[in-house]
Design a protein around this motif. Structure first.
Motif, PDB file in Angstrom:
ATOM      1  N   ALA A  96       3.656  -2.582  -9.022  1.00  0.00           N
ATOM      2  CA  ALA A  96       3.308  -1.373  -8.104  1.00  0.00           C
ATOM      3  C   ALA A  96       3.275  -0.049  -9.006  1.00  0.00           C
ATOM      4  N   THR A  97       3.933  -0.224  -9.985  1.00  0.00           N
ATOM      5  CA  THR A  97       4.124   1.164 -10.819  1.00  0.00           C
ATOM      6  C   THR A  97       2.664   1.181 -11.878  1.00  0.00           C
ATOM      7  N   TRP A  98       2.390  -0.235 -12.203  1.00  0.00           N
ATOM      8  CA  TRP A  98       0.932  -0.272 -12.533  1.00  0.00           C
ATOM      9  C   TRP A  98      -0.316   0.200 -11.855  1.00  0.00           C
ATOM     10  N   THR A  99      -0.079  -0.079 -10.725  1.00  0.00           N
ATOM     11  CA  THR A  99      -1.236   0.239  -9.509  1.00  0.00           C
ATOM     12  C   THR A  99      -1.245   1.643  -9.470  1.00  0.00           C
ATOM     13  N   LEU A 100      -0.208   2.379  -9.370  1.00  0.00           N
ATOM     14  CA  LEU A 100      -0.142   3.750  -9.153  1.00  0.00           C
ATOM     15  C   LEU A 100      -0.778   4.424 -10.273  1.00  0.00           C
ATOM     16  N   GLY A 101      -0.489   3.914 -11.462  1.00  0.00           N
ATOM     17  CA  GLY A 101      -1.115   4.361 -12.551  1.00  0.00           C
ATOM     18  C   GLY A 101      -2.552   4.395 -12.799  1.00  0.00           C
ATOM     19  N   GLN A 102      -3.183   3.225 -12.246  1.00  0.00           N
ATOM     20  CA  GLN A 102      -4.688   2.832 -12.202  1.00  0.00           C
ATOM     21  C   GLN A 102      -5.417   3.508 -11.015  1.00  0.00           C
TER      22      GLN A 102
ATOM     23  N   ASP B 124       0.926  -1.199   0.025  1.00  0.00           N
ATOM     24  CA  ASP B 124      -0.092   0.115  -0.043  1.00  0.00           C
ATOM     25  C   ASP B 124       0.888   1.300   0.139  1.00  0.00           C
ATOM     26  N   ARG B 125       1.755   1.227   0.967  1.00  0.00           N
ATOM     27  CA  ARG B 125       2.774   2.533   0.831  1.00  0.00           C
ATOM     28  C   ARG B 125       3.512   2.487  -0.409  1.00  0.00           C
ATOM     29  N   VAL B 126       3.971   1.492  -1.108  1.00  0.00           N
ATOM     30  CA  VAL B 126       4.733   1.652  -2.330  1.00  0.00           C
ATOM     31  C   VAL B 126       3.769   2.032  -3.519  1.00  0.00           C
ATOM     32  N   CYS B 127       2.882   1.315  -3.449  1.00  0.00           N
ATOM     33  CA  CYS B 127       1.598   1.581  -4.592  1.00  0.00           C
ATOM     34  C   CYS B 127       1.138   3.002  -4.779  1.00  0.00           C
ATOM     35  N   ALA B 128       1.120   3.449  -3.404  1.00  0.00           N
ATOM     36  CA  ALA B 128       0.286   4.978  -3.178  1.00  0.00           C
ATOM     37  C   ALA B 128       1.345   5.931  -3.473  1.00  0.00           C
ATOM     38  N   GLY B 129       2.738   5.695  -3.757  1.00  0.00           N
ATOM     39  CA  GLY B 129       3.585   6.549  -4.149  1.00  0.00           C
ATOM     40  C   GLY B 129       4.332   7.213  -3.076  1.00  0.00           C
ATOM     41  N   LEU B 130       4.270   6.402  -1.790  1.00  0.00           N
ATOM     42  CA  LEU B 130       4.601   7.198  -0.442  1.00  0.00           C
ATOM     43  C   LEU B 130       6.347   6.799  -0.412  1.00  0.00           C
ATOM     44  N   ASP B 131       6.420   5.543  -1.286  1.00  0.00           N
ATOM     45  CA  ASP B 131       8.145   4.991  -1.116  1.00  0.00           C
ATOM     46  C   ASP B 131       8.192   4.591  -2.416  1.00  0.00           C
ATOM     47  N   SER B 132       9.710   4.524  -2.590  1.00  0.00           N
ATOM     48  CA  SER B 132      10.109   3.828  -3.776  1.00  0.00           C
ATOM     49  C   SER B 132      10.142   2.266  -4.059  1.00  0.00           C
ATOM     50  N   PRO B 133       9.811   1.727  -5.245  1.00  0.00           N
ATOM     51  CA  PRO B 133       9.581   0.436  -5.367  1.00  0.00           C
ATOM     52  C   PRO B 133      11.104  -0.231  -5.527  1.00  0.00           C
TER      53      PRO B 133
END
Ligand code: ZN
Length: 251
Positions: free
Chosen positions: A86-92, A66-75
């Protein structure tokens, strides 16, 4: 009070939907969510939408995904497949769902004198509790009788006797279609309800728990769901095929 305990949904709406249907006839007063709503699966918006809708009746902690997919931390520390997801999820994620994911509290959360929630361990949301040694560190970090955790995706229980002797911690895998455990007076427990959306104990069925605090009884349930559909949606989304394939085997 009866608690519905869910963890590690990982964007798998098909598994969550089956679990919510299965538990509908089993009364519960509150939902406890142990993190990783998203990451890996093809339905992040549906899963976070559900989490938002139950917020008044739920206590939640965020997971590392959740932290990484929300862009709060780097993957950067994720493996290749998790990073791609994670990158895909953040974009969706739709903006209001992204806001909700970002606002999830960081564990551990001490809900009462009896119950605490965390994602990884009581010390670190990224740490795993696999061994009695890992469990001893978490027992020492929190005073609650029952600490609920996720992250390993394996339904399991660690038990500390009334004498508090951490060299004699009991470990139990809670495998099977329905497992009932009655907690012993004076003992302390670390309990993992297993993963709704990406089980890793070689049983592909979705896993969840109910805890009845009057009876001091824990129930683990395994639920069949449309694995092939969840897998197909992962492939259609262009996510790594391995993320769909692993659902078939529960690994
Ligand atoms: Zn997870």
């Amino acid at each position: 009070m009866r608690y519905l305990i869910l963890s590690d949904v990982h964007g798998n709406w098909e598994a969550l939907h089956a679990v919510l249907n299965h538990c509908r006839r089993k009364h519960h007063d509150r939902v406890l969510f142990l993190g990783d709503a998203v990451g890996y699966g093809a339905s992040p918006n549906q899963v976070v939408g559900w989490l938002r809708s139950i917020a008044p009746q739920a206590d939640a902690v965020r997971g590392n995904h959740d932290r990484v997919c929300a862009g709060l931390d780097s993957p950067e520390y994720f493996n290749r497949y998790a990073r791609e997801a994670a990158t895909w999820t953040l974009g969706q994620l739709e903006p209001h769902h992204l806001d909700h994911l970002r606002s999830l509290p960081v564990g551990p959360r001490q809900l009462s004198a009896e119950i605490a929630l965390c994602h990884g361990s009581a010390i670190d949301e990224d740490a795993y509790i696999f061994s009695a040694f890992d469990a001893a560190l978490s027992f020492a970090a929190l005073p609650q009788r029952m600490v609920l955790f996720g992250h390993t995706h394996v339904p399991s229980l660690f038990e500390l006797g009334a004498d508090g002797d951490s060299s004699a911690i009991g470990v139990r895998l809670l495998s099977g279609r329905r497992v009932t455990v009655t907690l012993a007076p004076g003992h302390r427990y670390l309990i993992n309800p297993g993963s709704v959306g990406q089980p890793r104990d070689r049983d592909p069925r979705a896993s969840y728990a109910i805890f009845d605090d009057e009876l001091q009884r824990l129930y683990i349930h395994r639920v069949d769901y449309r694995v092939s559909l969840a897998r197909r949606r992962i492939l259609q989304a262009g996510l790594p095929a391995v993320l769909g394939d692993r659902l078939i085997y529960g690994v």
